[in-house]
Design a protein around this motif. Structure first.
Motif, PDB file in Angstrom:
ATOM      1  N   LYS A 166      -3.352 -45.298  -9.606  1.00 41.98           N
ATOM      2  CA  LYS A 166      -2.176 -46.158  -9.498  1.00 41.98           C
ATOM      3  C   LYS A 166      -1.836 -46.517  -8.053  1.00 41.98           C
ATOM      4  CE  LYS A 166      -0.054 -44.063 -13.602  1.00 41.98           C
ATOM      5  NZ  LYS A 166       1.093 -43.264 -14.108  1.00 41.98           N
ATOM      6  N   SER A 167      -2.365 -45.762  -7.099  1.00 38.76           N
ATOM      7  CA  SER A 167      -1.948 -45.956  -5.713  1.00 38.76           C
ATOM      8  C   SER A 167      -3.075 -45.613  -4.744  1.00 38.76           C
ATOM      9  CB  SER A 167      -0.745 -45.062  -5.404  1.00 38.76           C
ATOM     10  OG  SER A 167      -1.138 -43.691  -5.462  1.00 38.76           O
ATOM     11  N   GLU A 168      -2.822 -45.923  -3.464  1.00 37.96           N
ATOM     12  CA  GLU A 168      -3.769 -45.562  -2.413  1.00 37.96           C
ATOM     13  C   GLU A 168      -3.954 -44.046  -2.356  1.00 37.96           C
ATOM     14  OE1 GLU A 168      -5.215 -47.921   0.344  1.00 37.96           O
ATOM     15  OE2 GLU A 168      -5.020 -48.859  -1.623  1.00 37.96           O
ATOM     16  N   ASP A 169      -2.853 -43.306  -2.551  1.00 38.24           N
ATOM     17  CA  ASP A 169      -2.919 -41.848  -2.508  1.00 38.24           C
ATOM     18  C   ASP A 169      -3.857 -41.295  -3.575  1.00 38.24           C
ATOM     19  OD1 ASP A 169      -1.320 -41.576  -0.332  1.00 38.24           O
ATOM     20  OD2 ASP A 169       0.214 -40.359  -1.326  1.00 38.24           O
ATOM     21  N   ASP A 170      -3.826 -41.900  -4.766  1.00 41.16           N
ATOM     22  CA  ASP A 170      -4.715 -41.444  -5.839  1.00 41.16           C
ATOM     23  C   ASP A 170      -6.177 -41.590  -5.418  1.00 41.16           C
ATOM     24  OD1 ASP A 170      -2.555 -40.888  -7.493  1.00 41.16           O
ATOM     25  OD2 ASP A 170      -2.609 -42.858  -8.472  1.00 41.16           O
ATOM     26  N   CYS A 171      -6.484 -42.693  -4.753  1.00 39.67           N
ATOM     27  CA  CYS A 171      -7.858 -42.948  -4.312  1.00 39.67           C
ATOM     28  C   CYS A 171      -8.250 -42.018  -3.166  1.00 39.67           C
ATOM     29  CB  CYS A 171      -8.006 -44.405  -3.873  1.00 39.67           C
ATOM     30  SG  CYS A 171      -7.623 -45.607  -5.170  1.00 39.67           S
ATOM     31  N   LEU A 172      -7.341 -41.826  -2.217  1.00 42.34           N
ATOM     32  CA  LEU A 172      -7.620 -40.923  -1.101  1.00 42.34           C
ATOM     33  C   LEU A 172      -7.872 -39.498  -1.588  1.00 42.34           C
ATOM     34  CD1 LEU A 172      -5.107 -42.050   1.666  1.00 42.34           C
ATOM     35  CD2 LEU A 172      -7.596 -41.966   1.873  1.00 42.34           C
ATOM     36  N   LYS A 173      -7.050 -39.057  -2.537  1.00 41.63           N
ATOM     37  CA  LYS A 173      -7.228 -37.703  -3.081  1.00 41.63           C
ATOM     38  C   LYS A 173      -8.593 -37.573  -3.759  1.00 41.63           C
ATOM     39  CE  LYS A 173      -5.182 -34.198  -6.091  1.00 41.63           C
ATOM     40  NZ  LYS A 173      -6.486 -33.786  -6.635  1.00 41.63           N
ATOM     41  N   TYR A 174      -8.988 -38.604  -4.507  1.00 45.01           N
ATOM     42  CA  TYR A 174     -10.270 -38.546  -5.213  1.00 45.01           C
ATOM     43  C   TYR A 174     -11.428 -38.450  -4.222  1.00 45.01           C
ATOM     44  CZ  TYR A 174     -13.099 -39.206  -9.423  1.00 45.01           C
ATOM     45  OH  TYR A 174     -13.965 -39.004 -10.482  1.00 45.01           O
ATOM     46  N   ILE A 175     -11.349 -39.247  -3.146  1.00 49.94           N
ATOM     47  CA  ILE A 175     -12.394 -39.220  -2.125  1.00 49.94           C
ATOM     48  C   ILE A 175     -12.404 -37.871  -1.402  1.00 49.94           C
ATOM     49  CG2 ILE A 175     -13.107 -40.188   0.095  1.00 49.94           C
ATOM     50  CD1 ILE A 175     -12.254 -42.911  -0.918  1.00 49.94           C
ATOM     51  N   ALA A 176     -11.208 -37.357  -1.074  1.00 48.54           N
ATOM     52  CA  ALA A 176     -11.111 -36.061  -0.391  1.00 48.54           C
ATOM     53  C   ALA A 176     -11.706 -34.942  -1.246  1.00 48.54           C
ATOM     54  CB  ALA A 176      -9.653 -35.758  -0.051  1.00 48.54           C
ATOM     55  N   ASP A 177     -11.380 -34.961  -2.538  1.00 51.42           N
ATOM     56  CA  ASP A 177     -11.910 -33.931  -3.439  1.00 51.42           C
ATOM     57  C   ASP A 177     -13.432 -34.016  -3.537  1.00 51.42           C
ATOM     58  OD1 ASP A 177      -9.364 -33.046  -3.905  1.00 51.42           O
ATOM     59  OD2 ASP A 177      -9.135 -34.019  -5.860  1.00 51.42           O
ATOM     60  N   LEU A 178     -13.961 -35.229  -3.513  1.00 56.49           N
ATOM     61  CA  LEU A 178     -15.413 -35.407  -3.538  1.00 56.49           C
ATOM     62  C   LEU A 178     -16.049 -34.955  -2.225  1.00 56.49           C
ATOM     63  CD1 LEU A 178     -16.196 -38.878  -5.193  1.00 56.49           C
ATOM     64  CD2 LEU A 178     -17.326 -36.715  -5.702  1.00 56.49           C
ATOM     65  N   LYS A 179     -15.455 -35.379  -1.131  1.00 59.25           N
ATOM     66  CA  LYS A 179     -16.023 -35.130   0.192  1.00 59.25           C
ATOM     67  C   LYS A 179     -16.098 -33.642   0.512  1.00 59.25           C
ATOM     68  CE  LYS A 179     -15.444 -36.519   5.031  1.00 59.25           C
ATOM     69  NZ  LYS A 179     -14.696 -37.420   5.945  1.00 59.25           N
ATOM     70  N   TRP A 180     -15.043 -32.924   0.151  1.00 57.08           N
ATOM     71  CA  TRP A 180     -14.977 -31.505   0.499  1.00 57.08           C
ATOM     72  C   TRP A 180     -15.114 -30.601  -0.727  1.00 57.08           C
ATOM     73  CZ3 TRP A 180     -10.813 -34.325   3.333  1.00 57.08           C
ATOM     74  CH2 TRP A 180     -11.229 -34.676   4.638  1.00 57.08           C
ATOM     75  N   GLU A 191      -9.561 -35.398  10.640  1.00 61.69           N
ATOM     76  CA  GLU A 191     -10.535 -36.215   9.907  1.00 61.69           C
ATOM     77  C   GLU A 191      -9.927 -36.782   8.629  1.00 61.69           C
ATOM     78  OE1 GLU A 191     -14.993 -35.784   7.878  1.00 61.69           O
ATOM     79  OE2 GLU A 191     -14.232 -34.251   9.244  1.00 61.69           O
ATOM     80  N   SER A 192     -10.118 -38.072   8.431  1.00 63.18           N
ATOM     81  CA  SER A 192      -9.624 -38.716   7.214  1.00 63.18           C
ATOM     82  C   SER A 192     -10.656 -38.560   6.102  1.00 63.18           C
ATOM     83  CB  SER A 192      -9.358 -40.199   7.459  1.00 63.18           C
ATOM     84  OG  SER A 192     -10.584 -40.907   7.537  1.00 63.18           O
ATOM     85  N   PRO A 193     -10.242 -38.673   4.849  1.00 61.98           N
ATOM     86  CA  PRO A 193     -11.198 -38.574   3.738  1.00 61.98           C
ATOM     87  C   PRO A 193     -12.285 -39.642   3.798  1.00 61.98           C
ATOM     88  CG  PRO A 193      -8.950 -38.358   2.928  1.00 61.98           C
ATOM     89  CD  PRO A 193      -8.860 -38.776   4.359  1.00 61.98           C
ATOM     90  N   THR A 194     -11.960 -40.812   4.323  1.00 63.81           N
ATOM     91  CA  THR A 194     -12.928 -41.915   4.317  1.00 63.81           C
ATOM     92  C   THR A 194     -13.885 -41.885   5.501  1.00 63.81           C
ATOM     93  OG1 THR A 194     -11.368 -43.367   5.484  1.00 63.81           O
ATOM     94  CG2 THR A 194     -11.351 -43.453   3.070  1.00 63.81           C
ATOM     95  N   ALA A 195     -13.584 -41.094   6.536  1.00 70.31           N
ATOM     96  CA  ALA A 195     -14.446 -41.044   7.726  1.00 70.31           C
ATOM     97  C   ALA A 195     -15.843 -40.566   7.347  1.00 70.31           C
ATOM     98  CB  ALA A 195     -13.843 -40.117   8.771  1.00 70.31           C
ATOM     99  N   GLY A 196     -16.854 -41.305   7.818  1.00 73.80           N
ATOM    100  CA  GLY A 196     -18.226 -40.926   7.527  1.00 73.80           C
ATOM    101  C   GLY A 196     -18.686 -41.278   6.132  1.00 73.80           C
ATOM    102  N   THR A 197     -17.906 -42.093   5.417  1.00 77.23           N
ATOM    103  CA  THR A 197     -18.282 -42.527   4.076  1.00 77.23           C
ATOM    104  C   THR A 197     -18.417 -44.047   4.056  1.00 77.23           C
ATOM    105  OG1 THR A 197     -16.099 -43.008   3.109  1.00 77.23           O
ATOM    106  CG2 THR A 197     -16.756 -40.690   3.235  1.00 77.23           C
TER     107      THR A 197
END
Length: 302
Positions: A20-34, A66-72
């Motif tokens: 629903k939001s940017e936060d939802d997407c950032l959390k998903y990427i962060a969970d994947l990344k780490w 480091e942001s979740p999107t850095a290096g992706t």
């Protein structure tokens, strides 16, 4: 370690409810990344605190934030991350994908912006080369491009030459891979087969002489007369479907970009029996891969 919440399915309503939001997407990427644990990309430190922004992580050792999107592949995307997720979802779950013109209209973005992001997605759709074709594999080449009535044989003129390998099994057809090549030589055909086909496979081709040296690599190698495609019906149907998709959705693809479209087509094709996981798998690859930059010349030619 807490198990990651995974989005599955192809239902757009459920997708909209989940993201629903940017936060939802950032959390998903962060969970994947780490997912396998945090390690600072600067110093390798494994301890962190919350960063300056939501879902950022700050290394306790060197203080790098480091942001979740850095290096992706989502690094420095020029439009909202939520839109980027929508584009990925549309491309991967729609049976025929979407052209950049369609994406531009639906998401009110410049077509070249859509093309640049789709180019990144196509890079992530390339095969990992970890799962070569097995069993019986039919192989042939074909041309993509405008008609050239006076040209025969393997001379491609202005067309693009593509080699295709297709698994044939008891239930019909399995997976497939295709690659743009310059010439139908034993060197290029052999390089393609080594990348995508197991040495234990039974490789069957037509009687083109370029395939003959491959007998040294594939003990179960066999050549049959094409008989105007009768002996390779599934293979020729697959070729017709690729050409129809390119004409119907994308209209024109330059040789420089063709491989990306072949990778996109086969990413969906090879996962047609497990569509529900395609979105999450593609995001995983986009997060794991380093960001790719489009050269100005490539973007100009898009």
């Amino acid at each position: 370690m807490e198990k990651r919440d995974i989005f599955t399915g192809v239902n757009s309503i459920k997708f909209n409810q989940y993201f629903k939001s940017e936060d939802d997407c950032l959390k998903y990427i962060a969970d994947l990344k780490w997912e396998e644990g945090y390690a600072c990309k600067r110093c390798g430190g494994q301890q962190f605190i919350k960063g300056a922004k939501p879902y950022h992580r700050r290394c306790l050792k060197c203080k790098y934030d480091e942001s979740p999107t850095a290096g992706t592949m989502f690094d420095k995307v020029k439009f909202p991350l939520l839109l980027a997720f929508h584009i990925v979802f549309k491309i991967v779950t729609k049976k025929k994908g979407m052209s950049t013109l369609e994406l531009s209209r639906e998401f009110e973005l410049r077509q070249k912006t859509c093309w640049g992001f789709k180019w990144k997605i196509q890079q992530a759709m390339a095969s990992s080369l970890k799962n070569p074709l097995t069993g019986t594999v039919h192989v042939d080449e074909f041309f993509v491009g405008g008609p050239e009535e006076q040209k025969r044989g393997r001379s491609k003129g202005d067309k693009k030459l593509v080699v295709l390998a297709l698994e044939i099994n008891d239930h019909g057809v399995g997976r497939a891979y295709a690659e743009v090549i310059e010439h139908a030589s034993s060197k290029e055909l052999g390089a393609f087969l080594k990348k995508y086909v197991s040495k234990e496979a039974k490789v069957i081709t037509d009687q083109w002489t370029g395939y003959k040296p491959l007998k040294k690599i594939y003990p179960k190698f066999e050549q049959l007369p094409s008989d105007k495609g009768i002996n390779f019906k599934d293979l020729h149907l697959h070729i017709m479907n690729i050409k129809g998709w390119l004409r119907g959705i994308h209209h024109h693809c330059s040789e420089e970009h063709m491989q990306g479209y072949l990778d996109e087509y086969h990413y969906r094709y090879n996962r047609r029996g497990n569509m529900g996981s395609m979105f999450d798998l593609l995001l995983r690859k986009m997060v794991a891969n380093k960001p790719k930059r489009l050269q100005a010349r490539i973007l100009k030619d898009a």
